[in-house]
Motif scaffolding. Structure first.
Motif, mmCIF file in Angstrom:
data_model
loop_
_atom_site.group_PDB
_atom_site.id
_atom_site.type_symbol
_atom_site.label_atom_id
_atom_site.label_comp_id
_atom_site.label_asym_id
_atom_site.label_seq_id
_atom_site.Cartn_x
_atom_site.Cartn_y
_atom_site.Cartn_z
ATOM 1 N N SER A 85 -44.582 67.570 32.007
ATOM 2 C CA SER A 85 -43.911 67.434 33.305
ATOM 3 C C SER A 85 -42.597 66.677 33.130
ATOM 4 O O SER A 85 -42.541 65.660 32.443
ATOM 5 N N ALA B 31 -52.492 65.614 38.127
ATOM 6 C CA ALA B 31 -51.753 66.704 38.754
ATOM 7 C C ALA B 31 -51.255 66.291 40.140
ATOM 8 O O ALA B 31 -50.194 66.738 40.584
ATOM 9 N N ASP C 203 -42.951 72.105 32.403
ATOM 10 C CA ASP C 203 -41.494 72.056 32.534
ATOM 11 C C ASP C 203 -40.813 72.019 31.181
ATOM 12 O O ASP C 203 -39.710 72.555 31.018
ATOM 13 N N ASP D 171 -56.935 75.326 35.062
ATOM 14 C CA ASP D 171 -55.880 74.703 35.870
ATOM 15 C C ASP D 171 -54.522 74.798 35.173
ATOM 16 O O ASP D 171 -53.665 73.922 35.321
ATOM 17 N N TYR D 172 -54.325 75.874 34.440
ATOM 18 C CA TYR D 172 -53.080 76.031 33.676
ATOM 19 C C TYR D 172 -51.894 76.282 34.594
ATOM 20 O O TYR D 172 -51.972 77.048 35.551
ATOM 21 N N SER D 173 -50.799 75.624 34.283
ATOM 22 C CA SER D 173 -49.502 75.972 34.848
ATOM 23 C C SER D 173 -48.468 75.750 33.753
ATOM 24 O O SER D 173 -48.612 74.854 32.918
ATOM 25 N N ARG D 174 -47.456 76.595 33.747
ATOM 26 C CA ARG D 174 -46.442 76.511 32.702
ATOM 27 C C ARG D 174 -45.740 75.155 32.787
ATOM 28 O O ARG D 174 -45.238 74.772 33.854
ATOM 29 N N SER E 82 -53.343 82.292 32.688
ATOM 30 C CA SER E 82 -53.116 82.296 34.127
ATOM 31 C C SER E 82 -54.442 82.370 34.878
ATOM 32 O O SER E 82 -55.274 83.248 34.626
ATOM 33 N N ARG F 63 -47.945 64.787 39.812
ATOM 34 C CA ARG F 63 -47.102 65.607 38.936
ATOM 35 C C ARG F 63 -47.064 65.029 37.523
ATOM 36 O O ARG F 63 -46.091 65.162 36.802
ATOM 37 N N ASP G 29 -48.862 82.150 29.439
ATOM 38 C CA ASP G 29 -48.972 82.642 30.817
ATOM 39 C C ASP G 29 -49.920 83.831 30.892
ATOM 40 O O ASP G 29 -50.758 83.926 31.801
#
Length: 397
Positions: free
Chosen positions: A186, A153, A326, A321-324, A317, A156, A313
């Motif tokens: 990513s 992370a 790319d 460590d979730y993030s949407r 959320s 990125r 989401d």
């Protein structure tokens, strides 16, 4: 009667997953949901079967390794439109080659660019870690040294270009880069891709862009290797992009993709493929041509994935460590111990996922950057995805 280069391959990660789960009893009262394979379950576009039927008379003909003019022109037009390339930058006869799915191409391309030595040393092939295991397999069989670049992370989930050693770059023959990345999703921006291509040209290696997930995204369309070449003046030397219909068109069984870029590489790769590669039958190539000419089904497909990431989401959320991502259709979730979480999800929730440890390799100190995560493929319909996410959260939280 044994090629020692094969010893470095090990078992492919799906075989390792099967061995991990073989002694585990799956949840008895729940319908199993396989989230381990990046195999789209969306409807295949109707035009595929229509075009196949219209071209059934071509089954009796040997297909040419270079494909048909119509296919190469469709691909050239699509690349020019999608990546906003200058008119005439791509030639369908010099810059495009069809392949029987990009897995085959990504495996074989290292044989094209790997000499006996470079800069007086064993040639190196760079790749992110975690990564698509085919990159490593192709490099080993070609006789190169796979050099795994840790991605986290903090970077990125892209290799840190500033951390690359000059001596390593001097013996590098290829750099595999997946954007949007598998497994993390990513996407590299245009400035990053320009820097990577500049490195390739300065140190005389091939930048191989695996862009198979480029048409599945939530925000802006991801940049591509050819766009970087255009921004740097339009020459196509030292760059090759790989695209497929498997994800874009939910047509994995069609086994259709292409490579495009450096004309010298395309010429040599064509010669290699003439000797032993699978060549797509003409009816299938006609169907592929029609799919590259159609964007409506791609927009519909992208919308389905966006709906499923909206579900992700809402469920994830603030967890793991979730993030949407790319782009792409994978979740990369931090669970602490990837093998333990995988077994727990299978035994308690009937969910099959991939341990991140199987998508990465440990360095000389034993650190595997994928060991703490699992990869979850959101390839099912929205209702199935919602059930799966609900079970995952209830089991691991």
């Amino acid at each position: 009667m044994h090629n020692p280069r094969l010893d470095g391959l090990g078992d492919y990660f799906f075989r390792r997953l099967a061995a991990l789960l073989e002694p585990v009893t799956p949840a008895p009262d729940l319908e199993p949901i396989d989230l381990s394979i990046g195999q789209p379950m969306h409807p295949t576009p109707a035009l595929l079967t229509d075009v196949l039927a219209e071209n059934g008379h071509l089954w009796g003909r040997y297909p040419p390794v270079i494909g048909t003019p119509a296919f190469r022109e469709a691909v050239t037009d699509w690349l020019t439109w999608r990546f906003d390339l200058p008119a005439g930058m791509l030639s369908p006869d010099r810059h495009v080659l069809p392949v029987a799915g990009t897995k085959e191409a990504l495996f074989m391309i290292s044989q094209v660019v790997t000499p006996e030595s470079k800069a007086g040393a064993r040639p190196a092939v760079l790749m992110p870690n975690p990564f698509y295991n085919v990159y490593l397999g192709g490099a080993l069989v070609a006789g190169a040294e796979p050099v795994l670049l840790p991605v986290t992370a903090a970077t990125r989930h892209l290799p840190d270009l500033d951390a690359l050693d000059e001596r390593l770059l001097e013996r590098t023959v290829a750099f595999f880069l997946c954007s949007p990345s598998n497994p993390q999703g990513s996407a590299a921006d245009l400035a990053y891709l320009e820097r990577a291509l500049e490195l390739a040209r300065r140190h005389d290696f091939l930048l191989i862009m695996d862009e198979c997930y480029s048409e599945i995204y939530s925000g802006q369309p991801p940049a591509g290797g050819l766009a970087a070449a255009a921004a740097l003046g339009g020459d196509l030397d030292h760059v090759l992009v790989c695209h497929s219909l498997s994800k874009r068109s939910s047509a994995a069984g069609l086994r259709s993709g292409f490579v495009a870029g450096d004309p010298a590489i395309i010429k040599t790769f064509t010669r290699l493929r003439s000797y032993g590669a699978a060549v797509q039958p003409l009816p299938l190539m006609a169907a592929a041509t029609a799919l590259w000419r159609d964007e409506e089904h791609v927009r519909e497909n992208r919308s389905r994935y966006r709906d499923k990431f909206d579900l992700a989401d809402s469920f994830l959320s603030g967890s793991f460590d979730y993030s949407r991502p790319d782009g792409g259709f994978f979740l990369w979730l931090n669970v602490g111990d990837s093998e333990a979480a995988t077994k727990r999800l299978w035994s308690k929730a009937g969910l099959k996922v991939v341990p991140g440890a199987y998508l990465g390799y440990a360095d000389e100190k034993g650190w595997n950057p994928g060991a703490g995560a699992i990869r979850v493929a959101l390839v099912h319909d929205a209702a199935t995805t919602e059930r799966a996410l609900d079970r995952l959260v209830k089991t691991l939280c």
